[in-house]
Design a protein around this motif. Structure first.
Motif, PDB file in Angstrom:
ATOM      1  N   ALA A 118       0.926  -1.015  -0.133  1.00  0.00           N
ATOM      2  CA  ALA A 118       0.198   0.193   0.138  1.00  0.00           C
ATOM      3  C   ALA A 118       0.949   1.251   0.008  1.00  0.00           C
ATOM      4  O   ALA A 118       1.300   1.737   1.088  1.00  0.00           O
ATOM      5  N   VAL A 119       1.313   1.491  -1.186  1.00  0.00           N
ATOM      6  CA  VAL A 119       2.129   2.727  -1.402  1.00  0.00           C
ATOM      7  C   VAL A 119       1.739   3.485  -2.594  1.00  0.00           C
ATOM      8  O   VAL A 119       1.837   3.090  -3.613  1.00  0.00           O
ATOM      9  N   GLN A 120       1.214   4.856  -2.176  1.00  0.00           N
ATOM     10  CA  GLN A 120       0.585   5.597  -3.423  1.00  0.00           C
ATOM     11  C   GLN A 120       0.340   7.029  -3.046  1.00  0.00           C
ATOM     12  O   GLN A 120       0.411   7.499  -1.790  1.00  0.00           O
TER      13      GLN A 120
ATOM     14  N   THR B  14      -2.419  10.875   5.989  1.00  0.00           N
ATOM     15  CA  THR B  14      -2.838   9.369   5.557  1.00  0.00           C
ATOM     16  C   THR B  14      -2.232   8.781   4.585  1.00  0.00           C
ATOM     17  O   THR B  14      -1.875   7.495   4.448  1.00  0.00           O
ATOM     18  N   TYR B  15      -1.633   9.499   3.586  1.00  0.00           N
ATOM     19  CA  TYR B  15      -1.256   8.846   2.214  1.00  0.00           C
ATOM     20  C   TYR B  15       0.264   8.342   2.621  1.00  0.00           C
ATOM     21  O   TYR B  15       0.895   7.672   2.006  1.00  0.00           O
ATOM     22  N   LEU B  16       0.942   8.802   3.791  1.00  0.00           N
ATOM     23  CA  LEU B  16       2.169   8.548   4.088  1.00  0.00           C
ATOM     24  C   LEU B  16       2.387   7.261   5.107  1.00  0.00           C
ATOM     25  O   LEU B  16       3.326   6.829   5.226  1.00  0.00           O
ATOM     26  N   THR B  17       0.935   6.886   5.501  1.00  0.00           N
ATOM     27  CA  THR B  17       1.158   5.508   5.977  1.00  0.00           C
ATOM     28  C   THR B  17       1.079   4.275   4.846  1.00  0.00           C
ATOM     29  O   THR B  17       0.449   4.492   4.186  1.00  0.00           O
ATOM     30  N   PHE B  18       1.979   3.435   5.350  1.00  0.00           N
ATOM     31  CA  PHE B  18       2.138   2.278   4.220  1.00  0.00           C
ATOM     32  C   PHE B  18       2.290   1.031   4.860  1.00  0.00           C
ATOM     33  O   PHE B  18       2.640   1.007   6.119  1.00  0.00           O
ATOM     34  N   ILE B  19       2.160   0.196   4.198  1.00  0.00           N
ATOM     35  CA  ILE B  19       2.504  -1.435   4.614  1.00  0.00           C
ATOM     36  C   ILE B  19       3.064  -1.978   3.318  1.00  0.00           C
ATOM     37  O   ILE B  19       2.692  -1.966   2.192  1.00  0.00           O
TER      38      ILE B  19
END
Length: 499
Positions: free
Chosen positions: A157-159, A220-225
């Protein structure tokens, strides 16, 4: 009976008070639903109003073989108005919702999860929302985007600018930051990488649960897995903070070059801290997945890099770029996406400063080269760097390169001491919040003592090639600095996939 009588008495008292106020001519505003947009003109459906999120707790399970994601999001928020209804950005299937431990009604409309609590929420009151959900994220489309990437051994989840709604309910706009606990259970032998520090990774009954914590406000968009087969390296940086980096076992021939680049992150951050101020977060590192997804992203504390950056060997330029974002984009985020220059122009100029430090071309030489690269008639000069429009938000030349040109013009105008003082003052004034270009201009004028409106108007908001001030008159060479080829390649990879 006693509780019922008490509630009845309270209700009668409240009704009497309201009636008395109405008879006295005082209007009493009824609780109202929160809005389903923050009003960002580039992405008019993004975000929600009526509350402010303080913390997300995500306890999830993921099955790589089926791409099935399920779990519970516990969201701690505060009502910013008397609230009868509110919404999250979310694309997966919702199983149930509790608001302050009471079942709430809900509906999914497009990419909005609309929640109606059993009783209204008073302004200033704390809210605990528990959402249980499940789904297959790779099958979700939101506003024409499919941003969850399934990989041969897992997913990521990276975008940017959208990602959160594909895997958890969120107020999906940089103006509402929060802290995070991200916990994901996967089959033993699979790793999960996220932001912040790794609290624990216990294994039980064939499942390993990876528990990550981010203690500083995070968009929020900087949170990733990133989920898959990874080699995880853990060390301590010169500042005493943990360094956690992860390399997919499927990187292939680029593995050594990727490691040679990402492992220099503490060195890069130490240098950037000397220019921009103390590193603003609790951990650092980087992630290189095993699939080429086309870009890199400044995911907070731990940027993620596509392996293609390392096709030709190590690439420290992209490490410099993404980690400069930890100050410009992460610690200080954009108030609206039209202000993207505050992210990309600054990270791009950091590459120029690194080139200057490494003796591969001064920032002035890079300015000269890029300024003379295209004639005034070229359409690239028509893009407004300070408001490029959603279609050109990540324009390679219009935002990244012209953004760096604008910062060098500022540096030349105010002098080095003032310029670097401006950068530090900007971060210190807006840290863990967001900002606008106009606010940055205000800081620049205050620190330098110079009027700078015309300078920024010319470089950021005029659809033409800026005329050079007299201080640039002697710098018209088109010689290509040594670092330009790497900077070009880094920029092109970053901007080609909207970063």
């Amino acid at each position: 009976m006693g509780r019922f009588a008490l509630r009845s008495t309270v209700f009668v008292t409240l009704a009497t008070t309201v009636a008395g106020l109405l008879l006295a001519g005082t209007a009493v505003a009824a609780p109202a639903p929160g809005g389903q947009t923050v009003g960002d003109p580039y992405y008019p459906t993004d975000g929600n109003t009526g509350y402010d999120v303080g913390h997300y707790d995500l306890r999830l399970q993921y099955q790589p073989s089926t791409d099935q994601l399920s779990g519970t999001a516990t969201i701690l928020a505060t009502a910013t108005q008397d609230l009868s209804q509110f919404s999250f950005d979310f694309g997966l299937h919702t199983d149930s919702v509790l608001v302050n431990n009471v079942p709430a009604t809900y509906s999914s409309t497009g990419a909005k999860l609309v929640i109606t609590p059993a009783t209204y929420l008073a302004k200033g009151s704390p809210i605990t929302v528990v959402v249980r959900y499940d789904g297959i994220p790779s099958q979700v489309t939101i506003n024409g985007e499919q941003d969850w990437l399934r990989t041969p051994d897992g997913a990521q989840a990276v975008q940017e600018p959208h990602m959160a709604a594909f895997w958890y309910p969120a107020n999906d706009h940089p103006t509402d930051k929060a802290t995070y606990d991200v916990s994901v259970a996967v089959p033993d032998g699979t790793q999960v990488i996220s932001n912040g520090t790794l609290v624990s990774s216990p294994s039980r009954l064939g499942q390993t649960r990876w528990n990550w914590r981010s203690t500083k406000p995070q968009a929020t968009y900087l949170t990733f897995i990133a989920i898959g087969k990874y080699e995880i390296r853990r060390t301590t940086g010169p500042d005493g903070k943990p360094v956690i980096s992860a390399y997919s076992t499927a990187i292939g021939a680029n593995r050594d070059a990727a490691i040679a680049s990402v492992e220099r992150t503490p060195e890069v951050l130490a240098w950037e801290s000397s220019l921009f101020g103390p590193f603003p977060f609790e951990a650092q590192g980087g992630v290189v997945p095993g699939v080429d997804f086309g870009f890199a992203l400044e995911t907070q504390t731990r940027p993620v890099y596509t392996p293609a950056f390392f096709n030709g060997g190590s690439d420290v330029s992209v490490i410099v770029h993404e980690n400069a974002h930890q100050w410009f984009g992460d610690a200080v985020s954009v108030n609206r996406w039209s202000n993207i220059w505050l992210n990309e122009g600054f990270a791009s100029y950091a590459e120029w400063l690194w080139s200057e430090k490494e003796g591969e071309g001064t920032a002035q030489q890079l300015f000269d080269y890029y300024y003379n690269l295209y004639p005034a008639s070229d359409a690239r000069w028509q893009i407004l760097t300070g408001d490029p429009g959603a279609d050109h938000q990540f324009s390679g030349f219009g935002v990244y390169t012209r953004g760096a040109l604008a910062l060098h013009a500022l540096r030349t105008t105010v002098g080095d001491d003032n310029f670097f003082a401006i950068l530090k003052a900007w971060v210190a004034s807006r840290e863990y919040s967001d900002g606008t270009i106009n606010q940055f201009i205000g800081i620049a004028e205050k620190v330098s003592g110079k009027p700078l409106h015309d300078l920024f108007q010319q470089w950021l908001f005029t659809p033409a090639k800026p005329a050079l001030a007299s201080s640039f008159a002697a710098h018209t060479t088109s010689v290509k600095p040594k670092s330009a080829a790497q900077i070009d390649r880094t920029r092109d990879l970053l901007s080609s996939a909207n970063h």
